[in-house]
Design a protein around this motif. Structure first.
Motif, short mmCIF file in Angstrom:
data_model
loop_
_atom_site.label_atom_id
_atom_site.label_comp_id
_atom_site.label_asym_id
_atom_site.label_seq_id
_atom_site.Cartn_x
_atom_site.Cartn_y
_atom_site.Cartn_z
N ASN A 83 -8.10 0.14 3.18
CA ASN A 83 -7.31 -0.23 2.00
C ASN A 83 -7.46 -1.93 1.79
O ASN A 83 -7.15 -2.46 2.84
CB ASN A 83 -6.15 0.22 1.70
N ARG A 134 0.28 6.50 2.95
CA ARG A 134 -0.36 6.32 1.52
C ARG A 134 0.44 5.09 0.87
O ARG A 134 1.63 4.54 1.23
CB ARG A 134 0.19 7.55 0.88
N TYR A 135 -0.46 4.74 -0.02
CA TYR A 135 -0.18 3.79 -0.81
C TYR A 135 0.09 4.19 -2.36
O TYR A 135 -0.35 5.05 -3.01
CB TYR A 135 -1.04 2.45 -0.94
N GLN A 136 1.12 3.44 -3.04
CA GLN A 136 1.47 3.55 -4.38
C GLN A 136 1.33 1.87 -4.91
O GLN A 136 2.34 1.14 -4.97
CB GLN A 136 2.77 4.10 -4.85
#
Length: 301
Positions: A83, A134-136
């Motif tokens: 990412n 995970r990313y937000q």
């Protein structure tokens, strides 16, 4: 209704992190039970590029979530999952490290050299410590902002507030993270459920968070640098206010108004084994994580 009294109010402590970033630590590496599920809050506001441009090169995280809120400048970020991205003014990144991630954050100032923002760490419960990372990533325009009839404003990052819900979701501790601005001399109360730990962090203007109970001037927190400091003297910029039990927070804004983060969450109430950016439940789990870092098996497919 019961107004939450102040448990303590303290100024942030200057420290160095990463490759030499100068920041102010509001809390962290103390008793994790006090603000459970929150572990650490760093204020990385600085106007001198020499004090932040070396950034936070590659480093690991496991067992926690990191919440980065940028006020000015950009933060370029990347991770071991491939990412890449840039956080700009008003943007938020809520990263769930889960079972493990290698991560870097490199700040870049704006046209005036400013790099302003905060990073909050939240613990994960045992059942979620080894979940997939995970990313937000949330753009500023997607964060709801509400203005009340009295001129008070709230940017709602996470949780429900004033009838709006923040864009970050699926967080274990069901936290609420709100950026609140109040005009001069306004007095206002904000609901905070009694089963939550809560704190405020002032970063502009001044406010009296004990307005409905005891005024700052009659309370003394502790000795800092050999001198007693009164809470009235610490009600401005870079002040952390930790609240005791109750279901409302009362604030009286000073003559310049006040702007602060209001953060609350339900305690996890689990054992904490903590070493730097890795937070587990037992020493054995912590030792395993450090061993995996050394032998190259930290990142799980």
């Amino acid at each position: 209704m019961s107004i939450r009294p102040i448990s303590r109010a303290t100024k942030g402590q200057k420290t160095l992190e990463g490759a030499g970033v100068h920041l102010s630590r509001a809390f962290g590496f103390g008793d994790p039970k006090e603000l459970d599920p929150f572990l650490l809050l760093d204020d990385f506001r600085n106007d001198d590029p020499a004090k932040y441009e070396k950034g936070f090169p590659w480093h690991p995280h496991r067992g926690i979530e990191t919440i980065t809120y940028v006020l000015a400048g950009d933060v370029e970020h990347g991770d071991s999952l491939g990412n890449r991205g840039v956080l700009g003014a008003g943007d938020v990144q809520w990263m769930t490290a889960g079972r493990g991630i290698m991560h870097q954050e490199m700040p870049k100032g704006d046209a005036m050299g400013r790099m302003h923002g905060f990073q909050l760490w939240a613990n994960l419960p045992a059942a979620e410590k080894m979940t997939a990372p995970r990313y937000q990533d949330v753009k500023s325009a997607d964060i709801p902002e509400v203005t009340d009839d009295d001129g008070a404003k709230a940017r709602i990052v996470c949780g429900e507030f004033w009838g709006k819900r923040g864009p970050v979701d699926g967080i274990a501790a069901n936290p609420r993270y709100v950026d609140i601005s109040m005009p001069p001399n306004l007095t206002k109360t904000f609901k905070v459920e009694v089963d939550r730990h809560a704190f405020a962090y002032i970063f502009a203007g001044k406010g009296d968070f004990a307005y409905a109970s005891k005024p700052f001037g009659v309370l003394v927190e502790k000795e800092i640098a050999g001198e007693e400091m009164h809470l009235r003297d610490m009600s401005g910029d870079r002040t952390l206010v930790v609240f005791d039990r109750g279901d409302e927070v009362s604030v009286k804004a000073g003559p310049e108004g006040v702007r602060f983060l209001l953060v609350s969450g339900k305690p996890i109430r689990e054992p904490v084994a903590w070493h730097g950016p890795i937070v587990m439940n037992t020493r054995a789990e912590l030792t395993q994580a450090v061993t995996e870092l050394k032998n190259g098996t930290f990142i799980k497919s």
